[in-house]
Write a protein that holds these residues in place. Structure first.
Motif, short mmCIF file in Angstrom:
data_model
loop_
_atom_site.label_atom_id
_atom_site.label_comp_id
_atom_site.label_asym_id
_atom_site.label_seq_id
_atom_site.Cartn_x
_atom_site.Cartn_y
_atom_site.Cartn_z
N UNK A 197 65.84 39.97 32.42
CA UNK A 197 65.78 39.15 31.22
C UNK A 197 65.93 40.02 29.99
N UNK A 198 66.86 39.66 29.12
CA UNK A 198 67.09 40.42 27.89
C UNK A 198 66.12 40.08 26.79
N UNK A 199 65.15 39.21 27.08
CA UNK A 199 64.14 38.86 26.09
C UNK A 199 62.78 39.35 26.49
N UNK A 200 61.80 39.00 25.67
CA UNK A 200 60.43 39.46 25.88
C UNK A 200 59.50 38.26 25.96
N UNK A 201 58.59 38.28 26.91
CA UNK A 201 57.63 37.19 27.07
C UNK A 201 56.32 37.59 26.38
N UNK A 202 56.01 37.04 25.20
CA UNK A 202 54.80 37.44 24.48
C UNK A 202 53.52 37.15 25.28
N UNK A 203 53.56 36.14 26.14
CA UNK A 203 52.37 35.78 26.92
C UNK A 203 51.99 36.87 27.90
N UNK A 204 52.88 37.83 28.12
CA UNK A 204 52.59 38.93 29.05
C UNK A 204 52.73 40.30 28.39
N UNK A 205 53.02 40.31 27.10
CA UNK A 205 53.26 41.58 26.41
C UNK A 205 51.96 42.35 26.22
N UNK A 206 52.09 43.67 26.08
CA UNK A 206 50.92 44.53 25.90
C UNK A 206 50.40 44.41 24.48
N UNK A 207 49.17 44.87 24.31
CA UNK A 207 48.56 44.85 22.98
C UNK A 207 49.35 45.72 22.00
N UNK A 208 49.87 46.86 22.49
CA UNK A 208 50.65 47.74 21.62
C UNK A 208 51.89 47.03 21.08
N UNK A 209 52.57 46.30 21.94
CA UNK A 209 53.77 45.57 21.51
C UNK A 209 53.40 44.42 20.58
N UNK A 210 52.35 43.69 20.91
CA UNK A 210 51.93 42.56 20.07
C UNK A 210 51.54 43.02 18.68
N UNK A 211 50.90 44.17 18.58
CA UNK A 211 50.53 44.69 17.27
C UNK A 211 51.75 44.92 16.40
N UNK A 212 52.82 45.40 17.00
CA UNK A 212 54.03 45.62 16.23
C UNK A 212 54.72 44.31 15.89
N UNK A 213 54.71 43.38 16.83
CA UNK A 213 55.33 42.08 16.56
C UNK A 213 54.59 41.31 15.47
N UNK A 214 53.27 41.51 15.37
CA UNK A 214 52.45 40.78 14.40
C UNK A 214 52.12 41.61 13.17
N UNK A 215 52.91 42.65 12.95
CA UNK A 215 52.74 43.42 11.72
C UNK A 215 51.44 44.17 11.63
N UNK A 216 50.84 44.52 12.78
CA UNK A 216 49.62 45.30 12.77
C UNK A 216 48.36 44.50 12.49
N UNK A 217 48.45 43.16 12.53
CA UNK A 217 47.29 42.29 12.30
C UNK A 217 46.38 42.32 13.53
N UNK A 218 45.37 43.18 13.50
CA UNK A 218 44.51 43.39 14.66
C UNK A 218 43.76 42.11 15.04
N UNK A 219 43.24 41.40 14.05
CA UNK A 219 42.46 40.18 14.32
C UNK A 219 43.33 39.14 14.99
N UNK A 220 44.57 38.98 14.51
CA UNK A 220 45.48 37.98 15.09
C UNK A 220 45.85 38.35 16.53
N UNK A 221 46.07 39.63 16.77
CA UNK A 221 46.44 40.09 18.12
C UNK A 221 45.26 39.89 19.07
N UNK A 222 44.07 40.28 18.65
CA UNK A 222 42.89 40.12 19.51
C UNK A 222 42.63 38.65 19.82
N UNK A 223 42.83 37.78 18.84
CA UNK A 223 42.65 36.35 19.07
C UNK A 223 43.69 35.83 20.06
N UNK A 224 44.93 36.28 19.92
CA UNK A 224 46.01 35.85 20.81
C UNK A 224 45.69 36.29 22.25
#
Length: 301
Positions: A197-224
């Motif tokens: 798959x040439x895409x990314x599944x956010x429901x399975x992505x790592x915290x490191x990747x999610x932090x970058x996708x969410x602009x470093x918003x730690x609270x939003x990433x932890x909630x997700x």
């Protein structure tokens, strides 16, 4: 008899005796030091072998915990750190779902550029690396605008030119022009070879990747992540231009296990597993298995 020996000869004899004693002392000290060093080397080799054996056991223990029928007891494959205590040692284990990564062989040009924008924050360097990866993958010797073909690798005295085929193992990415060891470690959180798959599944992505996708918003990433763990429908992430969100679920996992014996972590094992019975009856098939000494305690799988 001694009184008959001239004083000059007696002095020479004394010097000779002292010289022989000094030489024997040096030889004895050298032998003792050599023995001590050899004992230290053997002890270190023993500890290293023990640490790697424990790390290998940690990977097998992770397979067991991933297979538990009770979801409350089953280990999560989202990078959650676990500690397995055994034989007076501690094995640190993290599991990542490969479905939360982009398949390096399926990623399109825009997707590669977008990932490098997140990782490097340098569009020019990202363009060079993107073209270098595409030149590695494509079957021809035509050089892209910012890419590199065999003659470029030869001019820089790099051992392996582009293979002009898909990547077979992730370690081949190390050989792409411009990919440093530090950059490779960062890209391991983003790329895989096992989803198609040439895409990314956010429901399975790592915290490191999610932090970058969410602009470093730690609270939003932890909630997700908390929503994911509870099994509740997570709020969709805002779309990212150039980065398609997929839904790959290949039941493949990367496991990082590091053993800690009376001090810092020593032996480590990095394994990629696909759920499905193997020839030996194991519930997982091993896709990749690497043993190494892991001096850094916060290595990412």
């Amino acid at each position: 008899m001694l009184s008959r020996v001239p004083p000059s000869q007696r002095g020479m004899a004394m010097v000779l005796v002292l010289w022989v004693i000094s030489l024997m002392t040096i030889m004895a000290g050298s032998f003792a030091l050599s023995t001590q060093r050899e004992a230290g080397i053997l002890s270190h080799a023993h500890e290293r072998a023990k640490a790697i054996a424990l790390a290998e056991g940690g990977v097998n223990y992770a397979m067991l915990m991933l297979s538990l029928p009770d979801p409350k007891l089953r280990w999560l494959a989202d990078g959650t750190p676990y500690v397995w205590q055994v034989e007076g040692a501690r094995v640190h284990i993290r599991i990542m779902d490969e479905g939360g990564k982009i398949d390096l062989n399926a990623a399109q040009e825009q997707t590669l550029q977008t990932v490098f924008k997140f990782v490097l924050h340098n569009e020019e360097l990202g363009a060079r690396l993107t073209d270098a990866i595409l030149d590695w993958r494509d079957p021809d010797e035509l050089k892209r605008t910012h890419g590199a073909e065999a003659e470029d690798y030869q001019s820089r005295r790099m051992n392996d030119p582009p293979q002009n085929r898909n990547f077979l193992i992730m370690d081949e990415l190390r050989g792409v022009m411009g990919v440093t060891p530090e950059l490779y470690r960062k890209l391991e959180s983003w790329f895989t070879l096992y989803t198609g798959d040439g895409g990314l599944n956010p429901a399975k992505a790592s915290r490191e990747v999610l932090l970058q996708l969410m602009g470093g918003d730690i609270a939003a990433v932890d909630n997700y992540i908390q929503q994911r763990r509870l099994g509740a429908p997570a709020v969709p992430l805002p779309p990212v231009p150039g980065l398609p969100f997929g839904g790959a679920s290949v039941m493949a996992y990367t496991v990082l296990a590091e053993a800690e014996i009376d001090g810092p972590r020593g032996g480590g094992v990095l394994a990629t597993l696909r759920r499905g019975q193997a020839a030996d009856g194991s519930p997982f098939t091993v896709l990749r298995w690497k043993t190494a000494i892991q001096p850094q305690p916060n290595a990412n799988p």
